[in-house]
Design an enzyme around this catalytic site. Structure first.
Site, PDB file in Angstrom:
ATOM      1  N   ARG A  81      -8.508  -0.249   4.836  1.00 37.58           N
ATOM      2  CA  ARG A  81      -7.897   0.973   4.202  1.00 37.58           C
ATOM      3  C   ARG A  81      -6.505   0.180   3.546  1.00 37.58           C
ATOM      4  O   ARG A  81      -5.968   0.819   2.776  1.00 37.58           O
ATOM      5  CB  ARG A  81      -7.559   2.046   4.939  1.00 37.58           C
ATOM      6  CG  ARG A  81      -8.768   2.864   5.298  1.00 37.58           C
ATOM      7  CD  ARG A  81      -8.283   4.146   6.173  1.00 37.58           C
ATOM      8  NE  ARG A  81      -7.264   4.919   5.464  1.00 37.58           N
ATOM      9  CZ  ARG A  81      -6.659   5.813   5.965  1.00 37.58           C
ATOM     10  NH1 ARG A  81      -6.915   6.329   7.255  1.00 37.58           N
ATOM     11  NH2 ARG A  81      -5.742   6.448   5.523  1.00 37.58           N
ATOM     12  N   LYS A 120       0.917  -1.238  -0.047  1.00 41.59           N
ATOM     13  CA  LYS A 120       0.038   0.157  -0.119  1.00 41.59           C
ATOM     14  C   LYS A 120       0.783   1.494  -0.092  1.00 41.59           C
ATOM     15  O   LYS A 120       0.680   2.010  -0.913  1.00 41.59           O
ATOM     16  CB  LYS A 120      -0.940  -0.051   1.396  1.00 41.59           C
ATOM     17  CG  LYS A 120      -1.518   1.339   1.675  1.00 41.59           C
ATOM     18  CD  LYS A 120      -2.341   1.454   2.626  1.00 41.59           C
ATOM     19  CE  LYS A 120      -1.716   1.523   4.255  1.00 41.59           C
ATOM     20  NZ  LYS A 120      -1.501   3.182   4.525  1.00 41.59           N
ATOM     21  N   ASN A 121       1.852   1.294   0.957  1.00 38.61           N
ATOM     22  CA  ASN A 121       2.621   2.404   0.984  1.00 38.61           C
ATOM     23  C   ASN A 121       3.387   2.818   0.060  1.00 38.61           C
ATOM     24  O   ASN A 121       4.126   3.909  -0.143  1.00 38.61           O
ATOM     25  CB  ASN A 121       2.998   2.666   2.445  1.00 38.61           C
ATOM     26  CG  ASN A 121       2.303   2.879   3.521  1.00 38.61           C
ATOM     27  OD1 ASN A 121       1.008   2.946   3.213  1.00 38.61           O
ATOM     28  ND2 ASN A 121       2.485   2.577   4.939  1.00 38.61           N
ATOM     29  N   ARG A 168       1.146  14.693  13.272  1.00 43.59           N
ATOM     30  CA  ARG A 168       1.772  14.538  11.947  1.00 43.59           C
ATOM     31  C   ARG A 168       1.824  15.891  11.179  1.00 43.59           C
ATOM     32  O   ARG A 168       1.241  15.937  10.114  1.00 43.59           O
ATOM     33  CB  ARG A 168       0.996  13.539  11.165  1.00 43.59           C
ATOM     34  CG  ARG A 168       0.897  12.099  12.000  1.00 43.59           C
ATOM     35  CD  ARG A 168       0.277  11.015  11.493  1.00 43.59           C
ATOM     36  NE  ARG A 168       0.741  10.480  10.442  1.00 43.59           N
ATOM     37  CZ  ARG A 168       0.356   9.546   9.746  1.00 43.59           C
ATOM     38  NH1 ARG A 168      -0.887   8.906  10.065  1.00 43.59           N
ATOM     39  NH2 ARG A 168       1.133   8.832   8.793  1.00 43.59           N
ATOM     40  N   ASP A 182       4.651   0.374  12.238  1.00 43.44           N
ATOM     41  CA  ASP A 182       3.425  -0.118  11.611  1.00 43.44           C
ATOM     42  C   ASP A 182       3.298  -1.579  11.913  1.00 43.44           C
ATOM     43  O   ASP A 182       1.998  -2.195  11.576  1.00 43.44           O
ATOM     44  CB  ASP A 182       3.116  -0.071  10.089  1.00 43.44           C
ATOM     45  CG  ASP A 182       3.086   1.468   9.597  1.00 43.44           C
ATOM     46  OD1 ASP A 182       2.768   2.166  10.478  1.00 43.44           O
ATOM     47  OD2 ASP A 182       3.361   1.608   8.738  1.00 43.44           O
ATOM     48  N   CYS A 198      -4.127  13.210  12.931  1.00 43.01           N
ATOM     49  CA  CYS A 198      -4.894  11.942  13.050  1.00 43.01           C
ATOM     50  C   CYS A 198      -4.957  11.210  14.344  1.00 43.01           C
ATOM     51  O   CYS A 198      -4.092  11.766  14.953  1.00 43.01           O
ATOM     52  CB  CYS A 198      -4.244  11.118  11.738  1.00 43.01           C
ATOM     53  SG  CYS A 198      -2.965  10.439  11.759  1.00 43.01           S
TER      54      CYS A 198
HETATM   55  C1  EPZ Z   1       4.493   6.920   6.507  1.00 42.78           C
HETATM   56  O1  EPZ Z   1       3.870   7.904   7.087  1.00 42.78           O
HETATM   57  C2  EPZ Z   1       3.485   5.539   6.441  1.00 42.78           C
HETATM   58  N1  EPZ Z   1       2.201   5.977   5.492  1.00 42.78           N
HETATM   59  C3  EPZ Z   1       3.040   5.222   7.795  1.00 42.78           C
HETATM   60  O2  EPZ Z   1       2.078   4.103   7.800  1.00 42.78           O
HETATM   61  C4  EPZ Z   1       4.146   4.909   8.415  1.00 42.78           C
HETATM   62  O3  EPZ Z   1       3.626   4.714   9.937  1.00 42.78           O
HETATM   63  C5  EPZ Z   1       5.336   6.227   8.736  1.00 42.78           C
HETATM   64  O4  EPZ Z   1       5.543   6.227   7.296  1.00 42.78           O
HETATM   65  C6  EPZ Z   1       6.312   5.656   9.622  1.00 42.78           C
HETATM   66  O5  EPZ Z   1       7.127   4.421   8.924  1.00 42.78           O
HETATM   67  C7  EPZ Z   1       2.577   6.002   4.245  1.00 42.78           C
HETATM   68  O6  EPZ Z   1       3.392   5.650   3.719  1.00 42.78           O
HETATM   69  C8  EPZ Z   1       1.331   6.375   3.613  1.00 42.78           C
HETATM   70  P1  EPZ Z   1       6.605  10.055   8.568  1.00 42.78           P
HETATM   71  P2  EPZ Z   1       4.553   9.545   7.263  1.00 42.78           P
HETATM   72  O7  EPZ Z   1       6.445  11.491   7.779  1.00 42.78           O
HETATM   73  O8  EPZ Z   1       5.192   9.563   5.987  1.00 42.78           O
HETATM   74  C9  EPZ Z   1       6.947  13.434  12.072  1.00 42.78           C
HETATM   75  C10 EPZ Z   1       0.386   2.900   7.923  1.00 42.78           C
HETATM   76  O9  EPZ Z   1      -0.274   2.381   8.994  1.00 42.78           O
HETATM   77  N2  EPZ Z   1       7.016  14.385  10.989  1.00 42.78           N
HETATM   78  O10 EPZ Z   1       7.909   9.494   8.206  1.00 42.78           O
HETATM   79  O11 EPZ Z   1       3.262  10.420   7.476  1.00 42.78           O
HETATM   80  C11 EPZ Z   1       5.494  12.737  12.096  1.00 42.78           C
HETATM   81  O12 EPZ Z   1       4.570  13.545  12.832  1.00 42.78           O
HETATM   82  C12 EPZ Z   1       0.603   4.332   7.918  1.00 42.78           C
HETATM   83  O13 EPZ Z   1       0.167   2.243   6.795  1.00 42.78           O
HETATM   84  C13 EPZ Z   1       7.391  15.777  11.350  1.00 42.78           C
HETATM   85  O14 EPZ Z   1       7.443  16.040  12.461  1.00 42.78           O
HETATM   86  O15 EPZ Z   1       5.374   9.253   8.084  1.00 42.78           O
HETATM   87  C14 EPZ Z   1       6.017  11.443  12.956  1.00 42.78           C
HETATM   88  O16 EPZ Z   1       6.052  11.512  14.280  1.00 42.78           O
HETATM   89  C15 EPZ Z   1       0.369   4.957   9.609  1.00 42.78           C
HETATM   90  N3  EPZ Z   1       7.352  16.721  10.339  1.00 42.78           N
HETATM   91  C16 EPZ Z   1       7.323  11.188  12.339  1.00 42.78           C
HETATM   92  O17 EPZ Z   1       7.922  12.396  11.572  1.00 42.78           O
HETATM   93  C17 EPZ Z   1       7.155  16.426   9.003  1.00 42.78           C
HETATM   94  O18 EPZ Z   1       7.271  17.211   7.995  1.00 42.78           O
HETATM   95  C18 EPZ Z   1       7.489  10.332  11.019  1.00 42.78           C
HETATM   96  O19 EPZ Z   1       6.639  10.407  10.240  1.00 42.78           O
HETATM   97  C19 EPZ Z   1       7.016  15.087   8.662  1.00 42.78           C
HETATM   98  C20 EPZ Z   1       7.058  14.244   9.621  1.00 42.78           C
END
Ligand code: EPZ
Length: 420
Positions: free
Chosen positions: A400, A22-23, A122, A307, A117
């Protein structure tokens, strides 16, 4: 609203095909916006989130054709809108990654802020910082990010303040069409980033260093169409391994990518599973034994994935011994704890990021409610081992991200039904 009825107590055993990731699929679909030629994507999982991304591409004006095997052909020749509306972005945060491709190819884009969320705030500050470094003018107004640039973006050195998967993907895609060289430092190393980079290279991009913390992109003037198959879903694979292990059972996964599951396989072995792998298959056997409690601490790749935290915690709930589960990626990813405790588990939240799990010998069925995608599957794991019939409400969260969940669980011998 759909619910799942699971009668626990069966030992899972059997063979399953792992679906496409998916991701990875979501980001690759967004990446098709980078070219005016037709792009054909195979191994796309049939999931609600994928449908949402296809809807978004359609609403921007791309032509999308999906065949019966979920091969998706996208032709984003001329778009009639460069706006990703709130209605779509709020239902799926991953929509935010259309920002980089739209801006890079059309010089302008308007994408709704995703908002917080269930699992945390996030923010997207790192995405915006990266795009600004590539020369974009960015305004955040009325809940929308408006990004623009006269002419091409320009390559830059970008260092993320923290490791972000989505941020790395947005900047990586934008940089493919920028003038000059971009280096992304402190980049995410997740396998889905490697898959996206390989896809972009198949479209004629020049990306190197994917899978390391420094990605280099030599910008090109245009990208072309290609045909590409999405990688296997490591989270789905790991989830079914955990589900089988929790019941003391066995499972063989085909079309898997064992190389992407190192940290999870190591933990499963510590829990008492025998694991065998080939290049594309994974077999796990618990030999009817109860799992041993194992400490888990989530981390960015190649660490233990956030995840899979909820699912592993559910297995620890019925394991022999006490374990500590620490979440380091998201600030609010323990909503499943209260629900699993409804089945008689003894899990204490020490603070927002640490749970102490006292393994109990058995759980007992109770009605529970899914709160987010992976948390939902942790309730499935708990229900599979609980005595009696558990009703899991709000399983739209599961749909989802897990393809044909009832069919797959039934193939392994679980007693599961979807009810409305
Ligand atoms: C991706 O989310 C995945 N989603 C998530 O999977 C997964 O948990 C996550 O990566 C971590 O591996 C998809 O790929 C669609 P991040 P993403 O940006 O890209 C903070 C699932 O269940 N952050 O790596 O949104 C953020 O708040 C989903 O399939 C900032 O502070 O994750 C978080 O605490 C859930 N500023 C951390 O970094 C930013 O600009 C990691 O987020 C961006 C992120």
């Amino acid at each position: 609203m759909d619910k799942l009825l699971i009668t626990g107590g069966r030992t899972l055993s059997g063979s399953l095909r792992v679906s496409g990731a998916k991701n990875s699929a979501l980001k690759i679909l967004a990446g098709t916006l980078l070219t005016d030629e037709a792009v054909s994507i195979g191994n796309v999982p049939h999931l609600h989130d994928v449908t949402t991304m296809i809807e978004l591409l359609g609403c921007l004006g791309a032509e999308v054709v999906v065949d019966e095997k979920m091969r998706v052909e996208v032709a984003a020749r001329e778009l009639n809108s460069l706006k990703a509306p709130y209605e779509l972005v709020k239902t799926m945060r991953a929509s935010f990654v259309v920002l980089g491709p739209l801006l890079a190819r059309f010089g302008r884009a308007e994408v709704s802020l995703p908002g917080g969320c269930a699992i945390g705030a996030r923010p997207v500050d790192q995405h915006l910082k990266g795009l600004a470094a590539l020369g974009a003018d960015i305004e955040v107004e009325e809940g929308y990010v408006r990004a623009s640039r006269q002419g091409r973006l320009t390559g830059a050195d970008i260092t993320f303040d923290l490791v972000t998967v989505g941020g790395t993907e947005n900047i990586l895609m934008a940089a493919t069409l920028a003038e000059g060289i971009t280096r992304i430092h402190n980049a995410a190393r997740e396998p889905e980033i490697v898959d996206l980079a390989n896809f972009l290279n198949a479209m004629g991009a020049r990306v190197s260093g994917q899978g390391t913390d420094t990605i280099m992109v030599e910008g090109v003037e245009r990208l072309h169409g290609c045909s590409f198959d999405v990688m296997p879903d490591r989270v789905e694979a790991g989830t079914y391994l955990i589900a089988a292990a929790a019941t003391g059972g066995s499972v063989r996964l085909t079309d898997a990518a064992p190389g992407t599951l190192g940290a999870v396989l190591e933990k499963l072995e510590q829990s008492g599973a025998s694991v065998e792998r080939t290049e594309t298959t994974l077999s796990l056997d618990m030999h009817g034994r109860r799992p041993r409690a194992v400490d888990i601490e989530t981390d960015v790749y190649p660490g233990f994935p956030t995840d899979m935290q909820a699912q592993y915690l559910a297995m620890n709930a019925v394991a022999e011994g006490t374990s500590r589960v620490t979440e380091t990626i998201f600030e609010n990813r323990f909503m499943h704890v209260q629900e699993i405790n409804r089945l008689g588990a003894r899990i204490e939240l020490q603070n927002a990021s640490t749970a102490i799990v006292h393994g109990v010998e058995r759980l007992k069925a109770a009605p529970v409610m899914a709160t987010d995608l992976r948390a939902s599957f942790s309730l499935v794991v708990a229900a599979l081992v609980a005595e009696g019939t558990t009703l899991i409400d709000r399983i739209y969260h599961i749909d989802r991200g897990y393809e044909t969940i009832e069919e797959k669980l039934s193939l392994l011998g679980a007693d599961v039904q979807r009810v409305r």
